[in-house]
Each structure stands twice: as C-alpha cells, then as structure tokens.
Scaffold this motif. Structure first.
Motif, PDB file in Angstrom:
ATOM      1  N   PHE A  16      -2.606  -2.670  -6.082  1.00  0.00           N
ATOM      2  CA  PHE A  16      -2.036  -1.930  -7.209  1.00  0.00           C
ATOM      3  C   PHE A  16      -3.103  -1.177  -8.002  1.00  0.00           C
ATOM      4  CE2 PHE A  16       2.058  -4.636  -7.779  1.00  0.00           C
ATOM      5  CZ  PHE A  16       2.555  -4.064  -6.621  1.00  0.00           C
ATOM      6  N   THR A  17      -4.342  -1.658  -7.947  1.00  0.00           N
ATOM      7  CA  THR A  17      -5.422  -0.969  -8.633  1.00  0.00           C
ATOM      8  C   THR A  17      -5.650   0.431  -8.063  1.00  0.00           C
ATOM      9  OG1 THR A  17      -6.513  -3.091  -9.073  1.00  0.00           O
ATOM     10  CG2 THR A  17      -7.873  -1.128  -9.268  1.00  0.00           C
ATOM     11  N   LEU A  18      -5.237   0.632  -6.822  1.00  0.00           N
ATOM     12  CA  LEU A  18      -5.443   1.922  -6.157  1.00  0.00           C
ATOM     13  C   LEU A  18      -4.457   2.995  -6.614  1.00  0.00           C
ATOM     14  CD1 LEU A  18      -6.069   0.675  -2.501  1.00  0.00           C
ATOM     15  CD2 LEU A  18      -7.782   1.476  -4.149  1.00  0.00           C
ATOM     16  N   GLU A  19      -3.458   2.641  -7.409  1.00  0.00           N
ATOM     17  CA  GLU A  19      -2.448   3.631  -7.804  1.00  0.00           C
ATOM     18  C   GLU A  19      -3.056   4.872  -8.465  1.00  0.00           C
ATOM     19  OE1 GLU A  19       1.331   4.074 -10.818  1.00  0.00           O
ATOM     20  OE2 GLU A  19       0.917   2.105  -9.965  1.00  0.00           O
ATOM     21  N   PRO A  20      -3.919   4.734  -9.477  1.00  0.00           N
ATOM     22  CA  PRO A  20      -4.489   5.956 -10.065  1.00  0.00           C
ATOM     23  C   PRO A  20      -5.372   6.727  -9.089  1.00  0.00           C
ATOM     24  CG  PRO A  20      -5.504   3.995 -11.006  1.00  0.00           C
ATOM     25  CD  PRO A  20      -4.325   3.530 -10.218  1.00  0.00           C
ATOM     26  N   VAL A  21      -5.975   6.028  -8.134  1.00  0.00           N
ATOM     27  CA  VAL A  21      -6.783   6.717  -7.122  1.00  0.00           C
ATOM     28  C   VAL A  21      -5.892   7.610  -6.269  1.00  0.00           C
ATOM     29  CG1 VAL A  21      -8.312   6.432  -5.139  1.00  0.00           C
ATOM     30  CG2 VAL A  21      -8.474   4.851  -7.081  1.00  0.00           C
ATOM     31  N   ILE A  51     -12.807   2.733 -15.887  1.00  0.00           N
ATOM     32  CA  ILE A  51     -11.473   2.146 -16.049  1.00  0.00           C
ATOM     33  C   ILE A  51     -11.092   1.353 -14.813  1.00  0.00           C
ATOM     34  CG2 ILE A  51      -9.006   2.695 -16.225  1.00  0.00           C
ATOM     35  CD1 ILE A  51      -9.751   5.035 -18.018  1.00  0.00           C
ATOM     36  N   LEU A  52     -11.362   1.919 -13.639  1.00  0.00           N
ATOM     37  CA  LEU A  52     -11.050   1.244 -12.383  1.00  0.00           C
ATOM     38  C   LEU A  52     -11.823  -0.066 -12.271  1.00  0.00           C
ATOM     39  CD1 LEU A  52      -9.203   2.013 -10.009  1.00  0.00           C
ATOM     40  CD2 LEU A  52     -11.219   2.881  -8.829  1.00  0.00           C
ATOM     41  N   ALA A  53     -13.093  -0.040 -12.636  1.00  0.00           N
ATOM     42  CA  ALA A  53     -13.900  -1.260 -12.595  1.00  0.00           C
ATOM     43  C   ALA A  53     -13.369  -2.297 -13.582  1.00  0.00           C
ATOM     44  CB  ALA A  53     -15.358  -0.926 -12.916  1.00  0.00           C
ATOM     45  N   VAL A  98       0.844  -1.204   0.000  1.00  0.00           N
ATOM     46  CA  VAL A  98       0.000   0.000   0.000  1.00  0.00           C
ATOM     47  C   VAL A  98       0.873   1.245   0.000  1.00  0.00           C
ATOM     48  CG1 VAL A  98      -1.633   1.365   1.353  1.00  0.00           C
ATOM     49  CG2 VAL A  98      -2.003  -1.090   1.073  1.00  0.00           C
ATOM     50  N   LEU A  99       1.909   1.258   0.840  1.00  0.00           N
ATOM     51  CA  LEU A  99       2.813   2.408   0.890  1.00  0.00           C
ATOM     52  C   LEU A  99       3.523   2.608  -0.449  1.00  0.00           C
ATOM     53  CD1 LEU A  99       4.384   2.032   4.452  1.00  0.00           C
ATOM     54  CD2 LEU A  99       2.763   3.767   3.679  1.00  0.00           C
ATOM     55  N   ALA A 100       3.955   1.499  -1.063  1.00  0.00           N
ATOM     56  CA  ALA A 100       4.610   1.597  -2.365  1.00  0.00           C
ATOM     57  C   ALA A 100       3.646   2.148  -3.411  1.00  0.00           C
ATOM     58  CB  ALA A 100       5.131   0.226  -2.797  1.00  0.00           C
ATOM     59  N   THR A 101       2.404   1.709  -3.359  1.00  0.00           N
ATOM     60  CA  THR A 101       1.402   2.169  -4.318  1.00  0.00           C
ATOM     61  C   THR A 101       1.099   3.654  -4.119  1.00  0.00           C
ATOM     62  OG1 THR A 101       0.431  -0.042  -4.305  1.00  0.00           O
ATOM     63  CG2 THR A 101      -0.907   1.720  -5.237  1.00  0.00           C
ATOM     64  N   ILE A 102       1.056   4.106  -2.873  1.00  0.00           N
ATOM     65  CA  ILE A 102       0.872   5.531  -2.599  1.00  0.00           C
ATOM     66  C   ILE A 102       2.020   6.336  -3.207  1.00  0.00           C
ATOM     67  CG2 ILE A 102       0.842   7.282  -0.773  1.00  0.00           C
ATOM     68  CD1 ILE A 102      -0.630   5.251   0.976  1.00  0.00           C
ATOM     69  N   LEU A 103       3.246   5.812  -3.050  1.00  0.00           N
ATOM     70  CA  LEU A 103       4.410   6.491  -3.621  1.00  0.00           C
ATOM     71  C   LEU A 103       4.291   6.588  -5.132  1.00  0.00           C
ATOM     72  CD1 LEU A 103       7.495   5.101  -1.648  1.00  0.00           C
ATOM     73  CD2 LEU A 103       6.894   7.512  -1.957  1.00  0.00           C
ATOM     74  N   ALA A 159      -3.354  10.923 -16.569  1.00  0.00           N
ATOM     75  CA  ALA A 159      -2.215  10.077 -16.927  1.00  0.00           C
ATOM     76  C   ALA A 159      -2.226   8.777 -16.135  1.00  0.00           C
ATOM     77  CB  ALA A 159      -0.908  10.834 -16.693  1.00  0.00           C
ATOM     78  N   ALA A 160      -2.561   8.857 -14.851  1.00  0.00           N
ATOM     79  CA  ALA A 160      -2.557   7.666 -14.005  1.00  0.00           C
ATOM     80  C   ALA A 160      -3.629   6.673 -14.428  1.00  0.00           C
ATOM     81  CB  ALA A 160      -2.752   8.079 -12.548  1.00  0.00           C
ATOM     82  N   PHE A 161      -4.841   7.154 -14.690  1.00  0.00           N
ATOM     83  CA  PHE A 161      -5.919   6.240 -15.080  1.00  0.00           C
ATOM     84  C   PHE A 161      -5.681   5.656 -16.478  1.00  0.00           C
ATOM     85  CE2 PHE A 161      -8.287   8.323 -11.644  1.00  0.00           C
ATOM     86  CZ  PHE A 161      -8.860   7.199 -11.038  1.00  0.00           C
ATOM     87  N   ILE A 162      -5.150   6.455 -17.392  1.00  0.00           N
ATOM     88  CA  ILE A 162      -4.857   5.931 -18.735  1.00  0.00           C
ATOM     89  C   ILE A 162      -3.746   4.885 -18.656  1.00  0.00           C
ATOM     90  CG2 ILE A 162      -4.026   6.500 -21.054  1.00  0.00           C
ATOM     91  CD1 ILE A 162      -5.230   9.317 -20.612  1.00  0.00           C
TER      92      ILE A 162
END
Length: 306
Positions: free
Chosen positions: A248-253, A278-280, A12-17, A94-97
């Motif tokens: 990892f799905t949370l990265e664009p969020v 896209i998230l779904a 989770v911390l890595a994904t936040i980064l 950019a993150a969601f794409i």
C-alpha cells in the motif's frame, strides 16, 4: 502459484488502480463538479457493492449500520476534501500528501487515545513532516502555499481518523458489511448534498457528459472501488500485515508514475526530496509501529484513497 503470492499480486494490482485514479479523477473534474462526480461514482459503487456483499447486506444489524454510517461519514469527508484538492494541485502531490495520513494514525492514537508508540514511529512522523514541508511549501515561503495541498492535507487527517475508527469496529463486525456500508453512506451523503449545494450556491452543479467522464466513473466506481475493495477483503486473509503495508505504500509512487506518463507531470528536486521523505516516513510508521494501519481498513488507506 501459492495463494499468498496471488493475494500479494492482487493487492499490487489494486494499489496500481488506486494510484492511477488520481489522474483519472483530475481529468474527470474538467467535465463535472466535485459532488456531481462523487455522487455518480459512489451511487454506482453502492449498487455493485450490494451485489458483491449481498449476503452481508441481507444480514445487517443496527449496530453494524451505526458503525458503517460513522465510518462512511469519515470516508465521505475525506473524499470531498481530496477530490476538491485535485482541482488545484497535481495528482502526484495529492497522492503523497494523502499518504501522509498513514503516519498520522499512530500519532493521533497516542495523542487522543493514549496509545503507546515507539521511537521509530516518531522518527517516521518527523521524516514525513519534513517531507510534507518540502513537497507543499514552495521556496518563496508559506504565503505561496497551494490551496489544493491544504485541502488534501485535511483529507489526510480525516483518512487517518477513518483508519482508526475502522480498526476499532473491524473486529466486532463483518468486513463485508463495513465495506458496503461505508461506500453506501458516502454515496447517500453526496446525493443528499447535491440539492443543498444547488440552493445555497456553495458549489455550482456542473455535468458535461463525455467519454472521458463516463470512463472515469466506470474506473473509479467499478474497478477502484467495488472490485479493488473486494479484492482487498479477500487478499488480506492470505497475506501478512507487513506485506500489505509495504504494498500500500507504493500507491503514491504509482500515482506519480501515472501522472508522469499521462500528464507529463515532473516534480522538481525539492518536491522529489519531500516525496521521498514522506515515503520513508510511511514505511517506518507501517513496519516499525505498534500495528500496521493498512491492514485495519476495508478500503484503500490513501485511496482509496481516490
């Protein structure tokens, strides 16, 4: 505290980064051209990765170098497209794409490698594709499509190929060796590209040393690359592919949240609905597909992918 909980928390911390670095890189490009910034980032990251994975580096074989060079070439192309795209689009978009690349993994595997995928994956791909349209195509139509969104879409395709290739080689070679080699290859290619770009004028080299640029290089090279990659390699030994995929799905969020807090970026209703689709689609492809793409990669799936 169980080891599995610590592993999930670390991811989770890595994904936040990784999510936060979209904003960091966007700001850094005000002070450096794309290839100069990437060269600084990956040169420093290569040195750090060599120290972290020094045992694997000392024992590198020719087959590992060949595999790592191929993976690194794809990583290089993906980062060039993604970072170039950030010149013209927003961090959230950019993150969601970029995340759309995860949905492309099973689709490309089915089309080019005849891998069977189920109806859930096709449903996820359809949802993500509709979401991509709403996120990137303004109400005025395709003629108003943002150049940065197109570059980032190219990045998503390349990162999907990167995940597929990593999946093919990760079972044959140590993950530490591949992690180092892909970063080192990216660093070498960006450094070698600098004089070529200067001579041809394809990209005027620009470097304005500033505290924000130094901070961006440190964050992306040290925390988002060397440390986060290493944490991922450790953590995925003690958690499940499903947990990894969801996290990892949370990265664009996290990217959208960071962009909202730092840059006051607000997605409109049309873009928000596209991001949600896209998230779904990513969740469907990850959780209902034949294999979780995120678990195959010794680096951020969409981070990466920045």
């Amino acid at each position: 505290m169980s080891r599995r909980f610590r592993a999930d928390a670390s991811l989770v911390l890595a994904t936040i980064l990784w999510g936060a670095t979209f904003v960091v890189v966007k700001d850094a490009l005000d002070h450096a051209s794309v290839f100069v910034f990437l060269a600084l980032r990956f040169a420093l990251a290569t040195v750090l990765m060599a120290l972290i994975f020094r045992r694997a580096v000392r024992q590198l074989t020719r087959s590992e170098v060949r595999a790592g060079a191929l993976i690194g070439a794809l990583l290089f192309a993906g980062y060039v497209l993604q970072t170039s795209g950030l010149l013209y689009t927003t961090p959230s978009k950019a993150a969601f794409i970029t995340g759309f690349g995860v949905v492309l993994v099973p689709i490309l595997s089915a089309v080019f490698w005849r891998r069977r995928i189920n109806h859930w994956v096709w449903a996820g791909a359809a949802a993500a594709l509709v979401g991509l349209y709403f996120l990137t195509v303004p109400s005025q139509g395709l003629t108003e499509l943002n150049r940065g969104d197109l570059l980032t879409l190219g990045c998503a395709v390349v990162f999907a190929l990167h995940i597929i290739v990593v999946g093919r080689y990760s079972g044959r070679h140590p993950v530490g060796a591949l992690s180092f080699l892909q970063v080192a290859t990216t660093g070498a290619l960006t450094v070698f590209a600098l004089p070529l770009l200067a001579v041809t004028g394809l990209e005027p080299l620009r470097l304005d040393w500033s505290p924000s640029l130094l901070l961006a290089v440190l964050i992306t090279a040290v925390f988002a690359t060397a440390i986060a990659f290493s944490v991922q390699v450790w953590a995925q030994q003690y958690t499940t592919p499903t947990h990894t995929a969801i996290i990892f799905t949370l990265e664009p969020v996290f990217a959208a949240l960071t962009s909202y807090l730092v840059l006051s970026e607000r997605l409109g209703a049309r873009a928000l609905s596209g991001a949600a689709l896209i998230l779904a689609g990513i969740l469907l492809a990850e959780l209902k597909g034949p294999a979780q793409a995120a678990a195959d990669s010794p680096g951020p799936v969409s981070g990466s992918s920045v």
